[in-house]
Design a protein around this motif. Structure first.
Motif, PDB file in Angstrom:
ATOM      1  N   THR A  97      -4.639  -8.720  -0.329  1.00 18.71           N
ATOM      2  CA  THR A  97      -5.331  -7.920  -1.334  1.00 18.71           C
ATOM      3  C   THR A  97      -4.436  -6.743  -1.711  1.00 18.71           C
ATOM      4  N   ALA A  98      -4.958  -5.859  -2.570  1.00 22.93           N
ATOM      5  CA  ALA A  98      -4.160  -4.723  -3.023  1.00 22.93           C
ATOM      6  C   ALA A  98      -5.061  -3.707  -3.710  1.00 22.93           C
ATOM      7  N   VAL A  99      -4.565  -2.497  -3.856  1.00 18.53           N
ATOM      8  CA  VAL A  99      -5.229  -1.498  -4.688  1.00 18.53           C
ATOM      9  C   VAL A  99      -5.327  -2.046  -6.107  1.00 18.53           C
ATOM     10  N   GLY A 100      -6.514  -1.929  -6.712  1.00 13.40           N
ATOM     11  CA  GLY A 100      -6.749  -2.482  -8.039  1.00 13.40           C
ATOM     12  C   GLY A 100      -7.543  -3.773  -8.017  1.00 13.40           C
ATOM     13  N   ASP A 133      -2.234  -7.925 -15.369  1.00 17.18           N
ATOM     14  CA  ASP A 133      -1.686  -7.101 -16.443  1.00 17.18           C
ATOM     15  C   ASP A 133      -1.796  -5.649 -16.012  1.00 17.18           C
ATOM     16  N   ASP A 134      -1.551  -4.732 -16.926  1.00 16.92           N
ATOM     17  CA  ASP A 134      -1.573  -3.307 -16.575  1.00 16.92           C
ATOM     18  C   ASP A 134      -2.929  -2.659 -16.850  1.00 16.92           C
ATOM     19  N   LYS A 135      -3.977  -3.465 -17.067  1.00 22.95           N
ATOM     20  CA  LYS A 135      -5.303  -2.926 -17.372  1.00 22.95           C
ATOM     21  C   LYS A 135      -6.189  -2.785 -16.133  1.00 22.95           C
ATOM     22  N   TYR A 136      -5.671  -3.101 -14.969  1.00 22.48           N
ATOM     23  CA  TYR A 136      -6.484  -3.015 -13.753  1.00 22.48           C
ATOM     24  C   TYR A 136      -6.815  -1.557 -13.433  1.00 22.48           C
ATOM     25  N   ASP A 137      -7.891  -1.369 -12.705  1.00 22.35           N
ATOM     26  CA  ASP A 137      -8.361  -0.037 -12.325  1.00 22.35           C
ATOM     27  C   ASP A 137      -7.682   0.391 -11.030  1.00 22.35           C
ATOM     28  N   PRO A 138      -6.818   1.404 -11.036  1.00 20.07           N
ATOM     29  CA  PRO A 138      -6.139   1.823  -9.808  1.00 20.07           C
ATOM     30  C   PRO A 138      -7.075   2.434  -8.772  1.00 20.07           C
ATOM     31  N   ASN A 139      -8.325   2.710  -9.181  1.00 29.60           N
ATOM     32  CA  ASN A 139      -9.313   3.239  -8.242  1.00 29.60           C
ATOM     33  C   ASN A 139     -10.205   2.153  -7.651  1.00 29.60           C
ATOM     34  N   ALA A 140      -9.969   0.906  -8.034  1.00 26.26           N
ATOM     35  CA  ALA A 140     -10.774  -0.206  -7.507  1.00 26.26           C
ATOM     36  C   ALA A 140     -10.180  -0.645  -6.173  1.00 26.26           C
ATOM     37  N   LEU A 141     -10.786  -0.180  -5.088  1.00 29.85           N
ATOM     38  CA  LEU A 141     -10.285  -0.466  -3.752  1.00 29.85           C
ATOM     39  C   LEU A 141     -11.061  -1.631  -3.139  1.00 29.85           C
ATOM     40  N   PRO A 142     -10.393  -2.562  -2.509  1.00 26.55           N
ATOM     41  CA  PRO A 142     -11.079  -3.688  -1.864  1.00 26.55           C
ATOM     42  C   PRO A 142     -11.714  -3.261  -0.542  1.00 26.55           C
ATOM     43  N   ALA A 160       3.193 -12.192  16.628  1.00 24.52           N
ATOM     44  CA  ALA A 160       1.768 -12.485  16.830  1.00 24.52           C
ATOM     45  C   ALA A 160       0.935 -12.102  15.618  1.00 24.52           C
ATOM     46  N   ALA A 161       1.127 -10.892  15.119  1.00 25.87           N
ATOM     47  CA  ALA A 161       0.286 -10.446  14.007  1.00 25.87           C
ATOM     48  C   ALA A 161       0.959  -9.322  13.232  1.00 25.87           C
ATOM     49  N   ARG A 162       0.710  -9.340  11.948  1.00 20.10           N
ATOM     50  CA  ARG A 162       1.135  -8.267  11.039  1.00 20.10           C
ATOM     51  C   ARG A 162      -0.115  -7.856  10.276  1.00 20.10           C
ATOM     52  N   LEU A 163      -0.692  -6.732  10.627  1.00 20.19           N
ATOM     53  CA  LEU A 163      -1.978  -6.302  10.097  1.00 20.19           C
ATOM     54  C   LEU A 163      -1.783  -4.977   9.373  1.00 20.19           C
ATOM     55  N   GLU A 164      -1.837  -5.016   8.050  1.00 19.15           N
ATOM     56  CA  GLU A 164      -1.527  -3.843   7.235  1.00 19.15           C
ATOM     57  C   GLU A 164      -2.673  -3.582   6.264  1.00 19.15           C
ATOM     58  N   GLY A 165      -3.500  -2.590   6.576  1.00 22.18           N
ATOM     59  CA  GLY A 165      -4.554  -2.197   5.661  1.00 22.18           C
ATOM     60  C   GLY A 165      -4.025  -1.302   4.555  1.00 22.18           C
ATOM     61  N   ILE A 166      -4.912  -0.574   3.913  1.00 23.57           N
ATOM     62  CA  ILE A 166      -4.555   0.324   2.815  1.00 23.57           C
ATOM     63  C   ILE A 166      -4.807   1.761   3.264  1.00 23.57           C
ATOM     64  N   TYR A 167      -3.861   2.620   3.049  1.00 22.09           N
ATOM     65  CA  TYR A 167      -4.021   4.027   3.432  1.00 22.09           C
ATOM     66  C   TYR A 167      -5.221   4.622   2.698  1.00 22.09           C
ATOM     67  N   THR A 195      -1.307  -1.141  10.892  1.00 21.26           N
ATOM     68  CA  THR A 195      -1.462   0.119  10.172  1.00 21.26           C
ATOM     69  C   THR A 195      -2.757   0.070   9.376  1.00 21.26           C
ATOM     70  N   ASP A 196      -3.509   1.150   9.410  1.00 16.69           N
ATOM     71  CA  ASP A 196      -4.718   1.300   8.600  1.00 16.69           C
ATOM     72  C   ASP A 196      -5.718   0.173   8.823  1.00 16.69           C
ATOM     73  N   ILE A 197      -5.959  -0.133  10.102  1.00 16.55           N
ATOM     74  CA  ILE A 197      -6.986  -1.098  10.477  1.00 16.55           C
ATOM     75  C   ILE A 197      -7.817  -0.508  11.607  1.00 16.55           C
ATOM     76  N   ASP A 198      -8.959  -1.130  11.861  1.00 15.67           N
ATOM     77  CA  ASP A 198      -9.819  -0.690  12.954  1.00 15.67           C
ATOM     78  C   ASP A 198     -10.545  -1.902  13.513  1.00 15.67           C
ATOM     79  N   GLY A 199     -10.578  -2.022  14.837  1.00 14.83           N
ATOM     80  CA  GLY A 199     -11.266  -3.157  15.430  1.00 14.83           C
ATOM     81  C   GLY A 199     -11.221  -3.133  16.933  1.00 14.83           C
TER      82      GLY A 199
END
Length: 246
Positions: A97-100, A133-142, A160-167, A195-199
């Motif tokens: 996933t990604a920001v937007g 495209d460039d019309k995505y909302d940069p504030n739309a966080l998953p 084993a794992a690469r777990l990278e959330g969003i800051y 980074t940026d995960i919890d569990g």
């Protein structure tokens, strides 16, 4: 001659779907779960949910056995995968996933997975930043939450794992239990990056990162695979035979 990479199966914006008893060799993801891309997926708003994946053998040297996203803007919820054999694949389970993107990936349950020769057993990334495209909302966080992996074994694994959330928008509710990963001879020195995960975790080898602290089996109920069946599981597939008299 040019070759085209294709999925084994794509489940996109669908409800009550069952994928089972298949042998898949793919140049891309063996099973790709999606629900629309950026602002278009948000506007359409049709999630993929109540998806059953079971009894698969998959080979995917360049991608994932089960991939969730990155087009997940309409939401992905209640995915149940079990009894999977992964061979010579980039990753076992991957969340992209990604920001937007907006949307969500939640209530994901995977159990009884056997992996042989993998780059990563588990991979989650919030940095899959391609856009329609460039019309995505940069504030739309998953929202990525309640991700459960249990009862798995793996061998010859590079990492084993690469777990990278969003800051500022961490992936939460990750639960990993009863997982044994045998590292390859030329494995990465650090088997887990987080980074940026919890569990939480329980009985996982090699020991996960500090963001997935050991809780013990008595506290690991969140990893429990749902006991109630989905409506799609009760549907009997009809078969027929045909013979032609010459």
């Amino acid at each position: 001659m040019e070759s085209t990479l294709v999925y084994g199966f794509g489940a996109d914006s669908c409800t009550n779907t069952r994928i089972e008893d298949c042998y898949i060799v793919s140049g891309d993801d063996c099973v790709a779960v999606k629900s629309g891309w950026d602002e278009y997926g948000i506007a359409y708003g049709m999630p993929t949910k109540q998806l059953v994946i079971r009894r698969l053998t998959c080979i995917s040297p360049f991608s994932a056995v089960i991939a969730l996203g990155s087009e997940m803007s309409g939401g992905i919820q209640d995915v149940r995968a079990e009894d999977i054999v992964a061979i010579n694949s980039e990753s076992g389970v991957r969340i992209k996933t990604a920001v937007g993107r907006g949307g969500y990936v939640k209530d994901i349950y995977v159990r009884r997975m056997t992996m042989k020769t993998m780059k990563w057993a588990f991979w989650m990334t919030g940095n899959y930043a391609s856009h329609a495209d460039d019309k995505y909302d940069p504030n739309a966080l998953p929202v990525i939450q309640n991700i459960n992996y249990r009862d798995m074994v793996a061998e010859n694994v590079t990492m084993a794992a690469r777990l990278e959330g969003i800051y500022g928008d961490p992936f939460t509710g990750i639960c990993i239990s009863n997982v044994t990963i045998q590292m390859a001879k030329k494995a990465k020195k650090v088997p887990w990056t987080c980074t940026d995960i919890d569990g939480i975790s329980s009985d996982v080898t090699p020991a996960p990162c500090n963001l997935l602290p050991e809780q013990g089996e008595e506290k690991i109920g969140a990893c429990t695979f749902p006991e109630e069946s989905l409506p799609i599981e009760d549907i009997q597939i009809q078969t027929c035979t045909y013979s032609r008299n010459l």
